[in-house]
Design an enzyme around this catalytic site. Structure first.
Site, short mmCIF file in Angstrom:
data_model
loop_
_atom_site.label_atom_id
_atom_site.label_comp_id
_atom_site.label_asym_id
_atom_site.label_seq_id
_atom_site.Cartn_x
_atom_site.Cartn_y
_atom_site.Cartn_z
N GLY A 19 46.50 40.79 32.92
CA GLY A 19 46.34 39.40 33.94
C GLY A 19 47.32 38.65 33.83
O GLY A 19 48.41 38.83 33.17
N CYS A 20 47.16 37.24 34.27
CA CYS A 20 47.95 36.11 34.32
C CYS A 20 48.22 35.68 32.35
O CYS A 20 49.33 35.05 32.79
CB CYS A 20 46.73 34.68 34.60
SG CYS A 20 46.30 34.80 35.87
N ASN A 21 47.83 35.84 31.36
CA ASN A 21 48.35 36.03 30.06
C ASN A 21 49.98 37.25 29.73
O ASN A 21 50.24 36.80 29.03
CB ASN A 21 47.40 36.39 29.47
CG ASN A 21 47.99 35.31 27.96
OD1 ASN A 21 48.47 34.85 27.81
ND2 ASN A 21 47.50 36.48 26.74
#
Length: 366
Positions: A142-144
């Site tokens: 995801g965002c990571n």
């Protein structure tokens, strides 16, 4: 130490403003939510002015099957990947453009669609990459994913110092929108998430591409760290159902930044005898306004430390893994002094975080 040679970004062609998205959501969910008008205030409070999506807003007004959305994901992801790779290799940081034949590895990062073979294989069939390029797809962070992809590519180039690696992030968050999801998480996600792509070229210390670079100071990787918070699987991620990907988005994320993330940042810096006050910049993934506020408060940052992250959020929204590279691209255009430090950081499903410590060094003295 491996180093960052160039960064490029791109978006789909459909620009939307926050007010128009809010009107569409109100039409779709009218009568399905209690206090819908009050809940729609999240669009006003997001501090996002515009975003880019993969289809006209009218396309989203009707329910689409998972198959329809995923077919568009593959089409757009291939197109955007080729666009950002080309821009990255022709960036103005080089006196002479880099050829795709000079690339040894591709780290392809995405979490908003499914493809097997992965998108990097499509791209390699369209562009003149060597058939011996190492392909490392990364899904589910995801965002990571952007920060993690950069870290893994840095480690790869440390192991193979003559090599050059591309980190390509493509996220088409709009295509995960669910008509049938009447949770608050869906509304918050719809107010935040957007579509974008980014590419970063990372080179090993002995790469011949150093001779093509124009800038005297370059950001070199010093260290990385991945951290997983145990028993936090329900903080962020996807609930995979027959209709596709349903967003999981906990309201406790800003609290976790205060109580967990900040301690991990300080621990990471302490290992290098550093502290937050010694950082020239924080290249932070802008997960949302409340997350950025929590970064600033918990780490006691000066307001200007996160200004670029706030600018990216306002103009592009949260494009999941690609967003941190939008921030990186803008920060790399700023002026730095030799030995200045910066940290790349992001949060994602797991619940997890990734840190990469950079130091600006003389091109010939790495």
């Amino acid at each position: 130490m491996s180093f960052i040679a160039s960064v490029a970004t791109a978006n789909p062609p459909y620009e939307v403003n926050q007010e128009d998205v809010s009107v569409l959501v109100q039409k779709i969910f009218n009568g399905k939510f209690r206090n819908l008008d009050r809940m729609l205030r999240v669009f006003e409070h997001s501090q996002i002015e515009r975003r880019f999506v993969s289809a006209p807003l009218s396309w989203f007004s009707e329910q689409k099957s998972f198959q329809e959305k995923n077919e568009l994901y593959i089409q757009m992801a291939v197109q955007l990947s080729e666009e950002v790779i080309t821009r990255c290799l022709e960036a103005d940081t080089f006196a002479k453009k880099v050829s795709v034949e000079e690339i040894d590895a591709i780290f392809f990062v995405s979490t908003t669609g499914i493809a097997a073979p992965t998108i990097d294989a499509y791209v390699m069939n369209h562009m003149s990459f060597s058939p011996y390029v190492k392909r490392i797809p990364i899904w589910g962070l995801g965002c990571n994913g952007g920060a993690s992809g950069l870290s893994r590519a840095m480690e790869y180039c440390k192991a193979y110092p003559e090599h050059n690696a591309l980190v390509v992030c493509v996220e088409l968050c709009s295509l995960t929108f669910q008509h049938g999801d009447t949770t608050k998480s869906n509304l918050i996600g719809t107010s935040l998430f957007a579509d974008g792509a980014a590419c970063t070229l990372i080179c090993g210390d002995d790469s011949q591409l150093i001779e093509k670079m124009k800038c005297e100071l370059i950001p070199s990787f010093v260290d990385t760290q991945s951290v997983l918070m145990k028993d936090s699987l329900d903080v962020m991620g996807w609930d995979v159902q027959n209709e596709g990907l349903f967003v999981i988005f906990s309201k406790d994320i800003p609290t976790l930044v205060h109580n967990w993330f900040a301690k991990e940042v300080l621990h990471f810096l302490e290992k290098k005898d550093l502290h937050v006050g010694l950082l020239r910049t924080l290249i932070a993934h802008p997960g949302g306004q409340k997350v950025l506020d929590a970064y600033e408060e918990s780490l006691q940052l000066k307001p200007d430390m996160l200004q670029v992250s706030r600018d990216v959020l306002r103009s592009f929204g949260n494009m999941s893994s690609a967003t941190v590279m939008f921030v990186l691209e803008k920060i790399m255009k700023q002026s730095f002094k030799e030995n200045d430090y910066g940290v790349i950081c992001a949060l994602g499903p797991g619940f997890c975080t990734e840190f990469a410590l950079l130091q600006w060094k003389q091109r010939d003295g790495r």
